[in-house]
Each structure stands twice: as C-alpha cells, then as structure tokens.
Design a protein around this motif. Structure first.
Motif, PDB file in Angstrom:
ATOM      1  N   PHE A 171      -1.410  -0.494  17.718  1.00 28.83           N
ATOM      2  CA  PHE A 171      -0.928   0.744  18.313  1.00 28.83           C
ATOM      3  C   PHE A 171      -1.108   1.950  17.387  1.00 28.83           C
ATOM      4  N   ARG A 172      -1.718   1.724  16.227  1.00 26.59           N
ATOM      5  CA  ARG A 172      -2.070   2.827  15.333  1.00 26.59           C
ATOM      6  C   ARG A 172      -3.511   3.216  15.621  1.00 26.59           C
ATOM      7  N   VAL A 173      -3.699   4.174  16.495  1.00 24.97           N
ATOM      8  CA  VAL A 173      -5.032   4.533  16.993  1.00 24.97           C
ATOM      9  C   VAL A 173      -5.196   6.047  16.970  1.00 24.97           C
ATOM     10  N   PRO A 174      -6.447   6.532  17.093  1.00 25.70           N
ATOM     11  CA  PRO A 174      -6.673   7.983  17.186  1.00 25.70           C
ATOM     12  C   PRO A 174      -6.033   8.562  18.446  1.00 25.70           C
ATOM     13  N   ALA A 175      -5.858   9.881  18.451  1.00 27.32           N
ATOM     14  CA  ALA A 175      -5.260  10.568  19.594  1.00 27.32           C
ATOM     15  C   ALA A 175      -6.107  10.356  20.843  1.00 27.32           C
ATOM     16  N   PRO A 176      -5.466  10.212  22.015  1.00 21.68           N
ATOM     17  CA  PRO A 176      -6.212   9.963  23.241  1.00 21.68           C
ATOM     18  C   PRO A 176      -6.897  11.223  23.751  1.00 21.68           C
ATOM     19  N   THR A 177      -7.893  11.012  24.591  1.00 20.03           N
ATOM     20  CA  THR A 177      -8.522  12.118  25.313  1.00 20.03           C
ATOM     21  C   THR A 177      -7.876  12.211  26.688  1.00 20.03           C
ATOM     22  N   ILE A 178      -7.261  13.339  26.961  1.00 24.05           N
ATOM     23  CA  ILE A 178      -6.620  13.539  28.263  1.00 24.05           C
ATOM     24  C   ILE A 178      -7.657  14.092  29.233  1.00 24.05           C
ATOM     25  N   SER A 330       4.552  12.722  22.225  1.00 25.49           N
ATOM     26  CA  SER A 330       4.784  11.297  21.989  1.00 25.49           C
ATOM     27  C   SER A 330       4.284  10.885  20.616  1.00 25.49           C
ATOM     28  N   ARG A 331       3.066  11.262  20.297  1.00 21.54           N
ATOM     29  CA  ARG A 331       2.473  10.844  19.035  1.00 21.54           C
ATOM     30  C   ARG A 331       3.136  11.520  17.838  1.00 21.54           C
ATOM     31  N   ALA A 332       3.683  12.702  18.048  1.00 17.36           N
ATOM     32  CA  ALA A 332       4.435  13.356  16.973  1.00 17.36           C
ATOM     33  C   ALA A 332       5.735  12.614  16.684  1.00 17.36           C
ATOM     34  N   LEU A 333       6.254  11.924  17.692  1.00  8.95           N
ATOM     35  CA  LEU A 333       7.524  11.205  17.537  1.00  8.95           C
ATOM     36  C   LEU A 333       7.345   9.823  16.931  1.00  8.95           C
ATOM     37  N   VAL A 334       6.271   9.114  17.314  1.00 14.06           N
ATOM     38  CA  VAL A 334       6.086   7.722  16.910  1.00 14.06           C
ATOM     39  C   VAL A 334       4.723   7.573  16.229  1.00 14.06           C
ATOM     40  N   ASP A 335       4.734   7.183  14.948  1.00 15.00           N
ATOM     41  CA  ASP A 335       3.473   7.058  14.208  1.00 15.00           C
ATOM     42  C   ASP A 335       3.010   5.614  14.065  1.00 15.00           C
ATOM     43  N   ALA A 336       3.741   4.666  14.674  1.00 19.16           N
ATOM     44  CA  ALA A 336       3.364   3.244  14.690  1.00 19.16           C
ATOM     45  C   ALA A 336       3.425   2.589  13.308  1.00 19.16           C
ATOM     46  N   LYS A 337       4.143   3.175  12.366  1.00 16.59           N
ATOM     47  CA  LYS A 337       4.325   2.553  11.054  1.00 16.59           C
ATOM     48  C   LYS A 337       5.729   1.963  10.891  1.00 16.59           C
ATOM     49  N   GLY A 338       6.498   1.958  11.978  1.00 15.94           N
ATOM     50  CA  GLY A 338       7.887   1.507  11.891  1.00 15.94           C
ATOM     51  C   GLY A 338       8.029   0.068  11.444  1.00 15.94           C
ATOM     52  N   THR A 339       7.154  -0.811  11.931  1.00 15.32           N
ATOM     53  CA  THR A 339       7.247  -2.222  11.546  1.00 15.32           C
ATOM     54  C   THR A 339       7.081  -2.377  10.045  1.00 15.32           C
ATOM     55  N   GLN A 340       6.121  -1.651   9.476  1.00 16.56           N
ATOM     56  CA  GLN A 340       5.908  -1.725   8.028  1.00 16.56           C
ATOM     57  C   GLN A 340       7.113  -1.179   7.273  1.00 16.56           C
ATOM     58  N   ARG A 341       7.762  -0.152   7.828  1.00 16.17           N
ATOM     59  CA  ARG A 341       8.934   0.412   7.152  1.00 16.17           C
ATOM     60  C   ARG A 341      10.103  -0.578   7.164  1.00 16.17           C
ATOM     61  N   VAL A 342      10.305  -1.243   8.294  1.00 13.22           N
ATOM     62  CA  VAL A 342      11.392  -2.218   8.369  1.00 13.22           C
ATOM     63  C   VAL A 342      11.103  -3.408   7.463  1.00 13.22           C
ATOM     64  N   ALA A 343       9.863  -3.898   7.498  1.00 10.98           N
ATOM     65  CA  ALA A 343       9.496  -5.012   6.623  1.00 10.98           C
ATOM     66  C   ALA A 343       9.688  -4.632   5.161  1.00 10.98           C
ATOM     67  N   ALA A 344       9.300  -3.415   4.819  1.00 10.98           N
ATOM     68  CA  ALA A 344       9.463  -2.964   3.431  1.00 10.98           C
ATOM     69  C   ALA A 344      10.932  -2.907   3.043  1.00 10.98           C
ATOM     70  N   ALA A 436      -2.658   0.863  -4.777  1.00  7.65           N
ATOM     71  CA  ALA A 436      -3.385   1.176  -3.546  1.00  7.65           C
ATOM     72  C   ALA A 436      -2.957   0.247  -2.415  1.00  7.65           C
ATOM     73  N   GLY A 437      -2.745   0.825  -1.238  1.00  7.23           N
ATOM     74  CA  GLY A 437      -2.347   0.064  -0.064  1.00  7.23           C
ATOM     75  C   GLY A 437      -0.854  -0.061   0.121  1.00  7.23           C
ATOM     76  N   ARG A 438      -0.071   0.424  -0.855  1.00  4.41           N
ATOM     77  CA  ARG A 438       1.390   0.312  -0.764  1.00  4.41           C
ATOM     78  C   ARG A 438       2.049   1.625  -0.335  1.00  4.41           C
ATOM     79  N   GLU A 439       1.250   2.626  -0.033  1.00  2.00           N
ATOM     80  CA  GLU A 439       1.792   3.944   0.256  1.00  2.00           C
ATOM     81  C   GLU A 439       2.270   4.029   1.718  1.00  2.00           C
ATOM     82  N   GLY A 440       3.241   4.934   1.941  1.00  2.00           N
ATOM     83  CA  GLY A 440       3.567   5.341   3.292  1.00  2.00           C
ATOM     84  C   GLY A 440       4.628   4.564   4.027  1.00  2.00           C
ATOM     85  N   VAL A 441       5.183   3.519   3.430  1.00  2.00           N
ATOM     86  CA  VAL A 441       6.197   2.741   4.154  1.00  2.00           C
ATOM     87  C   VAL A 441       7.519   2.625   3.390  1.00  2.00           C
ATOM     88  N   GLY A 442       7.701   3.427   2.341  1.00  2.00           N
ATOM     89  CA  GLY A 442       9.000   3.485   1.688  1.00  2.00           C
ATOM     90  C   GLY A 442       9.146   2.728   0.387  1.00  2.00           C
TER      91      GLY A 442
END
Length: 498
Positions: A171-178, A330-344, A436-442
């Motif tokens: 669910f971490r994908v580029p912005a859709p084309t409307i 929608s995309r401003a609200l949810v960045d799809a990194k929540g699972t990684q944040r909870v796991a972290a 490297a690779g550990r950034e962005g989830v807390g």
C-alpha cells in the motif's frame, strides 16, 4: 524477540482483527521476531489463514462455559479463555510481548496474562474499557490521549491515529492518477459481509454503464447467491479471492466499502471512496473521515438504500475535482508506514546497547560515510579508512567517551556517542545516527531514550546532556524536542532528573 498475538475471527466478528495482526506479524518476522497466534476455533475462523502465512497457531475452544448469549467477542468468558491459553502454553518460557486485539478482553485478562509475557500490547478502536498494557495502538482518526488516559496505566505508551495504521507494504505506492472519464468501481465489505451489503451494492450498480470488480471475500457465506446475482452482468467481475488486492484497488475510480480497517488501505492508495458503516464502532471514525474530506460517508448500513448508493456512485464518478480532493487528503493522512512504526515500538522495548569494538570498524566506517549521515554532520567530508581506525582506537581507549551500537532482534540499528566535558564533568554531549534502511519509523527516539538512560547510569555524576543540530536538519530537531531536550539556536540541552 518472541511475540504471541491473541486475536479471533468468525462469521460474527469478521476477519479484521486477524488481518491487521497478520500484517504486523509479518513486519515483526521481517525484523527477526518469532511470532505465534492464539485464536478460537469459531465458525468462520481464520486458523488456516494464519497457518498458511507461516505462523504457529494455538487453537482455543469455540465455546466456554461462561460465554453469554449475544456477540461472542464482547461477552467472552475471559477466565476460561485465560485458562485455555495457559494449558496451551504449558512449559513455554514467557514471551517478550503478548499482543491482544480483542474487544472482549480487558484489564482483568491482561493483568493475569502477564504470567505469559514480559510486556502487554493492545490494539483497540473503542476506548470503552480499561487496559493493563505497556503499549496501546488505536489507528483511528478519533483516537485521543484524553479518551485513553483514565483507561490505561500512566506508564503505557500510546500510538494513536492513522500514522499507526497497520498496512501491508504493497500500500506504499505513488500517487494515483484521477481520470476525468471515470467508469471503474471496486466493491468490498470485508471477508464475511454478514449484513449483505454486497447485494445492496449490486442493486445500486445494476444498469450503470461502468465496470465493477466485486470482491465478496473468501469467508462470505452467500457466495452462491452472489454468483446468481451477478449472472448476465457482462461488466461485472465477481471475485472470491484476490491475490493482489492493492493492485485491484489502484484501478478503481471509486471504491465502495465499509468503515473498518480497509479505510486506511483506501486512504494510503488515494482511492476515492463511498463508505457505509456496517457496525456501531465504525461510525465515529467514518464520520470523522468524512468531516476531514477523506471520503464520502453515506451512513449506517440499515439507513442507506440501494437507490441512494446508486446516485452517490454516479455523482462521484462524474465529479473529478472531488475525487482528486479525496485522493490528495487521503494520502496526506496515511503514509502506509504505520506497521513499521508499531513494529519498531515493540522492538524498542527489546533494544540493547553494546559497547563498540574494533570488530565494528567496517560497520562504523560505512555508517559514518553514508551520504545521509555526512550531510548532517558538523564535518561533512568523507573519512578515510586510516583516519577512521585511528579515531576508533583512540575512542575505545578514552574513558570520557562512550561509543555504543544499538541492536534489535535482527541486527544493528544505529550508533550513539557520548563525550564527557573535561571542564564540566557533570555534562556530556551526544551524537547519534542510524544505519541505512533504519530511517523513518522511530528508531532514533528509541536509541536516544535508551542511550540517555544508560549514560546516566554509567556516569552517575552527570547532570545534563547537550547536542548540536544543524538548522536544516528538521528530523533531528524534531527528534531532540520529542526526547525532552530544550533548544536554543541549534543547541539542545536535556537536564537529567536527579
């Protein structure tokens, strides 16, 4: 790290609890954790789904003597459930975490379950019962610290809001084309859809000149009737199972669905949505998302007619600016990194610090010379290998410098360095970076919290910790503020409790 997850699925409960827990379980397993499930053998259970995902599952009874009539989730005999779990766990050592995603289990069960685990985590959506937990996750937009304050221990860490939505990596994908010319709809009301909202959507779609992908769900008991309803509809595709649901959702100009966990999947993808709540607990969040301009909420299932739904579908398909607005918000609200944040956050509790050695020379050399680390260093020039070895040798021999490597269950996370002030021995300066690779989830906050506590124990005369951050390094500025440091012109200070 060993984790046990207690969650149920059934025809009455649905599959949402297990689905989001499987998402988190996969993320934890990727980080090196060993995860097991405990789940009841209820009608419509997800035991096979859990096992197919590669997780051990402890099977609990379908009924208990003290279960009361009504919703089997909220009226569970918690003492019998605990006894059944204890039987299954006989002889096993305590888990690092026991995570509970169950509306029928509260502080009474959790308090007793501490015999099975060092820490308790809870996933909740309701804020309607007390919890004895070390970590609480509520991904809803309506979740607030004030609502949970009287229900949890003061020491309980809370992860609240869509920032912590439990979503799979796809669910971490580029912005859709409307598209201006919109003609594709996806329908899904969960894996069970006990209320039959899929039939209502079919009635609403009948006669509309659009293509519809209707995902009934593998546990839907009305599959035969749905097939009969779809007979003769050349522009409809009825799916029982979709291997890549995210890819199918991305094709939709409009999504029609419930107000449960799929809300966050739709938001992350930016799919314009018509939402119908199919349970009381879905209504507050669905209303809040409507008010925030994330989707159009049509109301509770029993109040929405097929005719109303059909008109809403036609109107939204014809309104490209409104669909674009839904997608952007929608995309401003949810960045799809929540699972990684909870796991972290769960891994943070098991984070360990160890002194660096010469055996770490290559790892430290690569980490310090990484472009993202050099960019925010006071000296941003690359370090040569000879200079690095000389520095590391002197560092390891310096009693006024402490160099730690932080590790989680699946290896090194980052580096902490503390330098004691020679003129003011009650002060030290901290430096921190992530590999490297550990950034962005807390992870940064976890390292700093663990390091500051450890250095205070190692150097008990210490009274304050300083840090210097470049003014454009917004991530580090935020990190130190959240850790309790006070800032003045790029200099940070944290006064240690006495």
């Amino acid at each position: 790290m060993r984790v046990l997850i207690r969650a149920d699925a059934s025809l009455a409960i649905g599959s949402g609890h297990v689905v989001r827990c499987l998402t988190l379980a996969n993320a934890l397993r990727d980080q090196g954790a060993v995860v097991s499930f405990a789940s009841r053998e209820l009608p419509g259970n997800a035991l096979a789904r859990i096992a197919d995902a590669g997780f051990a599952v402890l099977v609990l009874p379908a009924s208990y003597p003290g279960d009361r009539a009504g919703n089997i989730e909220s009226l569970i005999d918690w003492q019998a459930d605990l006894a059944a779990l204890q039987t299954q766990l006989a002889g096993q050592p305590p888990f690092d975490w026991l995570l509970v995603d169950h509306y029928g289990l509260d502080a009474q069960w959790q308090r007793s379950a501490r015999a099975f685990a060092q820490r308790i985590a809870v996933i909740d959506d309701l804020a309607n019962r007390p919890h004895d937990a070390d970590l609480l996750i509520d991904q809803n937009l309506t979740a607030t610290a004030d609502a949970y304050a009287p229900l949890i221990p003061a020491s309980c860490q809370t992860l609240l809001g869509p920032r912590y939505a439990l979503l799979r990596p796809e669910f971490r994908v580029p912005a859709p084309t409307i598209r201006a010319k919109a003609d594709r709809v996806v329908v899904n009301f969960g894996g069970v859809d006990a209320g039959g909202e899929t039939f209502k959507a079919m009635e609403a779609l009948a006669g509309l000149p659009i293509h519809a992908d209707i995902v009934a769900g593998s546990a839907n008991p009305a599959w035969d009737a749905l097939q009969a309803k779809a007979q003769g509809q050349a522009n409809w595709t009825l799916h029982r199972h979709v291997a890549d649901f995210a890819a199918l959702m991305q094709q939709a100009d409009v999504f029609i669905g419930a107000g449960g966990t799929t809300s966050w999947e739709r938001a992350a993808l930016g799919v314009p949505t018509l939402c119908i709540a199919v349970a009381d607990n879905q209504e507050p969040n669905a209303q809040a998302l409507h008010a925030a301009g994330i989707h159009q909420y049509l109301g509770r299932d029993r109040h929405v007619t097929a005719s109303q739904l059909g008109k809403a579908i036609s109107d939204l398909l014809a309104d490209a600016p409104r669909r674009q607005s839904y997608a952007d918000k929608s995309r401003a609200l949810v960045d799809a990194k929540g699972t990684q944040r909870v796991a972290a956050a769960m891994l943070h509790a098991c984070l360990t610090l160890r002194p660096a050695t010469l055996d770490d020379a290559q790892r430290l050399f690569d980490g310090r010379n990484a472009e993202n680390v050099r960019r925010w260093s006071i000296n941003s020039e690359p370090i040569s290998w000879d200079a690095h070895i000389d520095w590391l040798t002197r560092t390891l021999a310096n009693p006024d410098r402490q160099l730690w490597i932080a590790e989680s269950a699946n290896g090194p996370v980052g580096v902490l360095r503390y330098d004691r002030n020679a003129d003011l021995p009650d002060r030290a300066e901290v430096s921190i970076y992530l590999f490297a690779g550990r950034e962005g989830v807390g992870w940064g906050g976890a390292l700093l919290q663990a390091g500051d506590a450890a250095i205070a124990r190692l150097w008990p005369a210490l009274r304050a910790i300083d840090a210097t951050v470049l003014p454009d390094n917004t991530a580090s500025l935020k990190l130190f503020v959240q850790a309790g440091y006070r800032e003045h012109n790029g200099h940070f200070e944290r006064v240690l409790p006495q």
